[in-house]
Design an enzyme around this catalytic site. Structure first.
Site, PDB file in Angstrom:
ATOM      1  N   HIS A 107       1.313   5.415   0.982  1.00 17.08           N
ATOM      2  CA  HIS A 107       0.317   6.589   1.812  1.00 17.08           C
ATOM      3  C   HIS A 107       0.995   7.367   2.120  1.00 17.08           C
ATOM      4  O   HIS A 107       2.629   7.770   1.496  1.00 17.08           O
ATOM      5  CB  HIS A 107       0.842   5.648   3.387  1.00 17.08           C
ATOM      6  CG  HIS A 107       0.516   6.297   4.622  1.00 17.08           C
ATOM      7  ND1 HIS A 107      -1.086   7.143   4.226  1.00 17.08           N
ATOM      8  CD2 HIS A 107       1.040   7.234   5.495  1.00 17.08           C
ATOM      9  CE1 HIS A 107      -1.166   8.160   6.044  1.00 17.08           C
ATOM     10  NE2 HIS A 107       0.126   8.055   6.446  1.00 17.08           N
TER      11      HIS A 107
ATOM     12  N   ASN B 136       0.978  -1.384   0.247  1.00 15.29           N
ATOM     13  CA  ASN B 136      -0.416  -0.104   0.123  1.00 15.29           C
ATOM     14  C   ASN B 136       0.957   1.797   0.030  1.00 15.29           C
ATOM     15  O   ASN B 136       1.825   0.848   0.729  1.00 15.29           O
ATOM     16  CB  ASN B 136      -1.138   0.016   1.206  1.00 15.29           C
ATOM     17  CG  ASN B 136      -2.076   0.766   1.210  1.00 15.29           C
ATOM     18  OD1 ASN B 136      -1.980   2.114   0.273  1.00 15.29           O
ATOM     19  ND2 ASN B 136      -2.212   0.939   2.603  1.00 15.29           N
TER      20      ASN B 136
ATOM     21  N   GLY C 164      -2.839  -2.879  10.476  1.00 17.16           N
ATOM     22  CA  GLY C 164      -2.812  -1.852  11.250  1.00 17.16           C
ATOM     23  C   GLY C 164      -3.036  -1.319  10.393  1.00 17.16           C
ATOM     24  O   GLY C 164      -3.448  -1.325   9.277  1.00 17.16           O
TER      25      GLY C 164
HETATM   26  C1  GRF Z   1      -2.156   9.326  -2.800  1.00 15.44           C
HETATM   27  O1  GRF Z   1      -1.368  10.167  -2.490  1.00 15.44           O
HETATM   28  C2  GRF Z   1      -2.959   8.082  -2.069  1.00 15.44           C
HETATM   29  O2  GRF Z   1      -1.078   7.925  -1.577  1.00 15.44           O
HETATM   30  C3  GRF Z   1      -3.487   8.315  -0.877  1.00 15.44           C
HETATM   31  O3  GRF Z   1      -4.177   8.890  -2.082  1.00 15.44           O
HETATM   32  C4  GRF Z   1      -3.488   9.411  -3.271  1.00 15.44           C
HETATM   33  C5  GRF Z   1      -3.998   8.539  -4.268  1.00 15.44           C
HETATM   34  O4  GRF Z   1      -3.743   9.283  -5.555  1.00 15.44           O
HETATM   35  N1  GRF Z   1      -4.334   7.525  -0.310  1.00 15.44           N
HETATM   36  P1  GRF Z   1      -4.506   8.586  -6.784  1.00 15.44           P
HETATM   37  O5  GRF Z   1      -5.825   7.754  -7.188  1.00 15.44           O
HETATM   38  O6  GRF Z   1      -3.182   7.365  -7.662  1.00 15.44           O
HETATM   39  O7  GRF Z   1      -4.356   9.660  -8.148  1.00 15.44           O
END
Ligand code: GRF
Length: 205
Positions: free
Chosen positions: A113, A111, A147
């Site tokens: 973040h 994932n 988590g």
């Molecule tokens: C990214 O910054 C991701 O980490 C966060 O939402 C954004 C998603 O961007 N959770 P996208 O949909 O890939 O343009």
């Protein structure tokens, strides 16, 4: 004979710019990976449209269409697993995977973040970094666990916070770094493999 490309399933909830970066990278056979399916937790998003335009199979499971969150998690697990992925990428996927998913696919799921873990986990990483006043934030790629943004860290990139940043300008700067981190790291995982020893992730054999 060249190894078959690694099979990627990508899960999205929004714009899908991280997905697009992976799709662009996968167009080069030397990258070593191919997106075999894109899944989402909602309809009508650009992330799904990006896949549909390329003829890549998509699936949608909305939590509200299931009797329980557990049933949703089980359906998501079945759909993802049916594509036999080598790696699952949660690219802006705004749901936590659960007790069905993790034993089957957790070790193969990463994932991204938009903060430097372990700082600012959760849905508002860029906002909380800005409000805290840090001068450096960034993005983190991690192996999912049970988590919130706590899993073993695969890669991180630092991003400066500018004095006049808003949440939007900061998040956009982070997303540029996030896409580069994702493309670089997923490619290495696909081509070289990876190992997880406790919290320590190593790319390559
Ligand atoms: C990214 O910054 C991701 O980490 C966060 O939402 C954004 C998603 O961007 N959770 P996208 O949909 O890939 O343009």
């Amino acid at each position: 004979m060249a190894a078959a490309p690694a099979r990627l399933v990508v899960l999205v909830s929004g714009a899908g710019t991280n997905l697009q970066a992976l799709l662009d990278a996968c167009a080069d056979p030397a990258y070593g990976a191919t997106v075999v399916a894109v899944g989402a937790d909602r309809d009508g998003i650009e992330g799904l449209a990006r896949a549909e335009r390329l003829g890549i199979p998509t699936f949608v499971h909305r939590v509200k269409d299931f009797a329980s969150r557990e049933d949703w998690d089980a359906a998501l697990t079945d759909s993802v697993a049916s594509y036999e992925p080598d790696l699952v990428v949660l690219a802006g996927f705004m749901k936590l995977v659960g007790a069905s998913y993790l034993p089957v696919l957790g070790r193969r799921t990463i994932n991204t973040h938009p903060a430097l873990s372990p700082a600012f986990p959760g849905m508002h990483g860029p906002r909380e970094a800005l409000e805290y006043g840090v001068k450096i934030t960034g993005c983190t790629l991690f192996v999912v666990d049970d988590g919130v943004d706590t899993g073993a860290i695969v890669a991180q990139t630092a991003v400066p916070v500018e004095d006049d940043d808003t949440v939007e300008t900061l998040h956009e700067r982070i997303k540029v770094a996030e896409r580069a981190m994702l493309v670089d790291t997923v490619g290495r995982m696909a081509r070289e493999g990876w190992t997880v020893d406790g919290r320590r992730v190593r790319l390559g054999g």
